[in-house]
Enzyme design. Structure first.
Site, PDB file in Angstrom:
ATOM      1  N   LYS A 118     -10.997  16.334 -35.947  1.00  0.00           N
ATOM      2  CA  LYS A 118     -11.917  17.298 -34.981  1.00  0.00           C
ATOM      3  C   LYS A 118     -13.785  16.389 -35.067  1.00  0.00           C
ATOM      4  CE  LYS A 118     -11.145  21.037 -37.486  1.00  0.00           C
ATOM      5  NZ  LYS A 118     -10.768  22.427 -38.746  1.00  0.00           N
ATOM      6  N   LYS A 202      -0.759  20.095 -32.131  1.00  0.00           N
ATOM      7  CA  LYS A 202      -0.111  20.962 -33.034  1.00  0.00           C
ATOM      8  C   LYS A 202      -0.139  22.377 -32.703  1.00  0.00           C
ATOM      9  CE  LYS A 202      -3.517  22.281 -36.201  1.00  0.00           C
ATOM     10  NZ  LYS A 202      -4.224  21.773 -37.452  1.00  0.00           N
ATOM     11  N   LYS A 205      -6.168  27.161 -32.539  1.00  0.00           N
ATOM     12  CA  LYS A 205      -5.976  28.266 -32.071  1.00  0.00           C
ATOM     13  C   LYS A 205      -7.719  27.827 -31.242  1.00  0.00           C
ATOM     14  CE  LYS A 205      -7.968  29.238 -36.535  1.00  0.00           C
ATOM     15  NZ  LYS A 205      -7.536  29.519 -38.157  1.00  0.00           N
TER      16      LYS A 205
HETATM   17  P1  TYM Z   1      -6.780  26.934 -41.455  1.00  0.00           P
HETATM   18  O1  TYM Z   1      -7.302  28.040 -40.980  1.00  0.00           O
HETATM   19  O2  TYM Z   1      -6.751  25.528 -40.125  1.00  0.00           O
HETATM   20  O3  TYM Z   1      -4.758  27.788 -41.608  1.00  0.00           O
HETATM   21  C1  TYM Z   1      -4.468  28.008 -42.244  1.00  0.00           C
HETATM   22  C2  TYM Z   1      -3.334  27.482 -42.726  1.00  0.00           C
HETATM   23  O4  TYM Z   1      -2.614  28.215 -41.525  1.00  0.00           O
HETATM   24  C3  TYM Z   1      -1.478  26.453 -41.765  1.00  0.00           C
HETATM   25  N1  TYM Z   1      -1.810  26.573 -40.365  1.00  0.00           N
HETATM   26  C4  TYM Z   1      -0.013  25.894 -39.292  1.00  0.00           C
HETATM   27  N2  TYM Z   1       1.000  25.766 -40.134  1.00  0.00           N
HETATM   28  C5  TYM Z   1       1.903  25.592 -39.024  1.00  0.00           C
HETATM   29  N3  TYM Z   1       1.636  25.325 -37.684  1.00  0.00           N
HETATM   30  C6  TYM Z   1       0.368  24.886 -36.929  1.00  0.00           C
HETATM   31  N4  TYM Z   1       0.450  25.128 -35.931  1.00  0.00           N
HETATM   32  C7  TYM Z   1      -0.416  25.700 -37.573  1.00  0.00           C
HETATM   33  N5  TYM Z   1      -1.874  25.894 -37.779  1.00  0.00           N
HETATM   34  C8  TYM Z   1      -2.206  26.521 -39.040  1.00  0.00           C
HETATM   35  C9  TYM Z   1      -2.218  25.600 -42.126  1.00  0.00           C
HETATM   36  O5  TYM Z   1      -2.129  24.615 -42.610  1.00  0.00           O
HETATM   37  C10 TYM Z   1      -3.154  26.467 -43.060  1.00  0.00           C
HETATM   38  O6  TYM Z   1      -1.933  26.485 -44.062  1.00  0.00           O
HETATM   39  N6  TYM Z   1      -8.586  24.010 -45.136  1.00  0.00           N
HETATM   40  C11 TYM Z   1      -7.616  25.214 -44.394  1.00  0.00           C
HETATM   41  C12 TYM Z   1      -8.209  26.154 -45.282  1.00  0.00           C
HETATM   42  C13 TYM Z   1      -8.386  26.635 -46.914  1.00  0.00           C
HETATM   43  C14 TYM Z   1      -7.584  26.197 -47.888  1.00  0.00           C
HETATM   44  C15 TYM Z   1      -8.011  26.197 -48.889  1.00  0.00           C
HETATM   45  C16 TYM Z   1      -6.126  26.009 -47.430  1.00  0.00           C
HETATM   46  C17 TYM Z   1      -9.722  26.288 -47.183  1.00  0.00           C
HETATM   47  N7  TYM Z   1      -9.170  26.306 -49.334  1.00  0.00           N
HETATM   48  C18 TYM Z   1      -7.317  26.286 -50.440  1.00  0.00           C
HETATM   49  C19 TYM Z   1      -5.471  26.126 -49.026  1.00  0.00           C
HETATM   50  C20 TYM Z   1      -6.241  26.058 -49.833  1.00  0.00           C
HETATM   51  C21 TYM Z   1      -7.845  24.640 -42.827  1.00  0.00           C
HETATM   52  O7  TYM Z   1      -8.644  25.298 -41.989  1.00  0.00           O
HETATM   53  O8  TYM Z   1      -7.246  25.947 -42.821  1.00  0.00           O
END
Ligand code: TYM
Length: 340
Positions: A118, A202, A205
């Site tokens: 990032k 990947k 968004k």
């Molecule tokens: P974030 O908001 O980027 O994504 C949320 C969830 O979606 C999954 N994801 C995907 N899975 C499969 N293929 C993809 N292309 C894809 N894009 C996103 C992510 O793996 C995630 O599970 N840091 C985390 C949010 C977070 C969190 C937590 C998660 C904050 N605190 C505590 C679990 C536990 C994040 O940025 O996810």
């Protein structure tokens, strides 16, 4: 929440930073829904404090927060059965996050591949929050003593760091069992949904072109168009999953199909072995529309009543706080903070 004694507690979260993709749905939301059962106490969060590690327009953040709640509910998260709330309404996250900033080591943070991706060449100019983000994520999980964390593949390293932070805290303060070692749950056919135009990246968004991803707000015509234009290759589908090995785009489309259909890549291949893209892509598009259209429609219906969404969040925050605050209090006692 049921009265049952839960030995297994699920926590997971999604950032409200712009639109939601099919990757978020298949890699996270759909699996969160599947884990709602008598076996688990489920806590699902809209992690708005994580979103602001990158600047967010305030009105857009409010909208994205409510839209994510609408997506959770429209997909089947029941706010009575699960705890559903936004992070900034439960102050234990930020407070424990600070404690963990003092437990985690700079060297550990430097190994986080998502930060490197990032920040890129711009690492000096990104926010300090973006760098410290994984220790806030550890706090999200551990302030509930959560044991199971369903995530997509890209979050695995952060959950592993959470385990390291828990172990170091327990060791430093000689409280061997205080924080549990949470398990990342990365299962099913779609833990890493790839970009529709480049199977080595990947689906995200923030990708440059909207044609790379399916958004949960896309209408049926757009979903059909995006799958029609999705990159594939010149071969028909193979007759075994091994045949997908060096075909990232083909593999991605088969995995998306399997995840949408609650089946497996093996079953999809068994049905479509030897099929040309002209047959498979329209079938995939139809399936995606059948699964996503009801969710998209329900999301827009829910978004017409933002006050109801805010009520869901407030109720969820009360339930979350009731679990988190005693754990934070205990943590403060362990650390040696004098309390009233
Ligand atoms: P974030 O908001 O980027 O994504 C949320 C969830 O979606 C999954 N994801 C995907 N899975 C499969 N293929 C993809 N292309 C894809 N894009 C996103 C992510 O793996 C995630 O599970 N840091 C985390 C949010 C977070 C969190 C937590 C998660 C904050 N605190 C505590 C679990 C536990 C994040 O940025 O996810």
């Amino acid at each position: 929440m049921t009265e049952a004694v839960h030995t297994r507690r699920v926590f997971s979260g999604i950032k409200p930073s712009g639109g939601l993709t099919l990757g978020n749905y298949l890699g996270a939301i759909k699996r969160f829904v599947d884990m709602q059962s008598a076996d688990f106490e489920t806590i699902y969060c809209v992690v708005d404090m994580h979103a602001i590690t990158v600047w967010q327009d305030p009105a857009a953040l409010r909208h994205a927060t409510r839209e994510l709640v609408a997506a959770y509910v429209a997909s089947g998260i029941d706010p009575e059965q699960s705890v559903l709330f936004n992070q900034s309404q439960v102050s234990a996250h930020a407070e424990l996050g600070w404690v963990f900033n003092c437990v985690a080591r700079v060297g550990w943070m430097n190994r986080m591949t998502q930060f490197k991706d990032k920040a890129g060449k711009n690492a000096e100019a990104v926010s300090l929050g973006l760098y410290a983000y994984p220790s806030l994520m550890a706090a999200d999980i551990l302030t509930y003593h959560a044991t199971h964390v369903p995530v997509g593949e890209d979050q695995k390293q952060h959950v592993e760091l959470t385990r390291d932070i828990a172990a170091k805290f327990n060791h430093d303060f000689k409280v061997p069992d205080f924080f549990p070692q949470p398990e990342p749950i990365i299962d099913g056919p779609a833990t890493r949904v790839m970009n529709l135009r480049d199977g080595s990246k990947k689906m995200s968004k923030s990708g440059a072109s909207d044609m790379e991803r399916i958004n949960l707000t896309d209408d049926a015509a757009l979903i059909v168009k995006k799958f029609k234009k999705a990159k594939s290759d010149s071969e028909p589908l193979p007759d075994s999953v091994e045949g997908l090995k060096d075909r990232p785009e083909a593999r991605n489309l088969v995995e998306i199909y399997a995840a949408l259909d609650n089946s497996t890549p093996e079953a999809v291949i068994a049905e479509y072995a030897g099929a040309q893209w002209g047959r498979f892509k329209p079938a995939l598009a139809d399936l995606a529309v059948a699964r996503l259209e009801p969710i998209t429609n329900e999301m827009s219906r829910l978004m017409q009543d933002p006050a109801e969404i805010d009520r869901i969040l407030a109720k969820g925050a009360d339930k979350a706080n009731a679990i988190a605050q005693p754990i934070l209090d205990k943590t403060y006692d362990i650390i040696g903070f004098v309390r009233r």
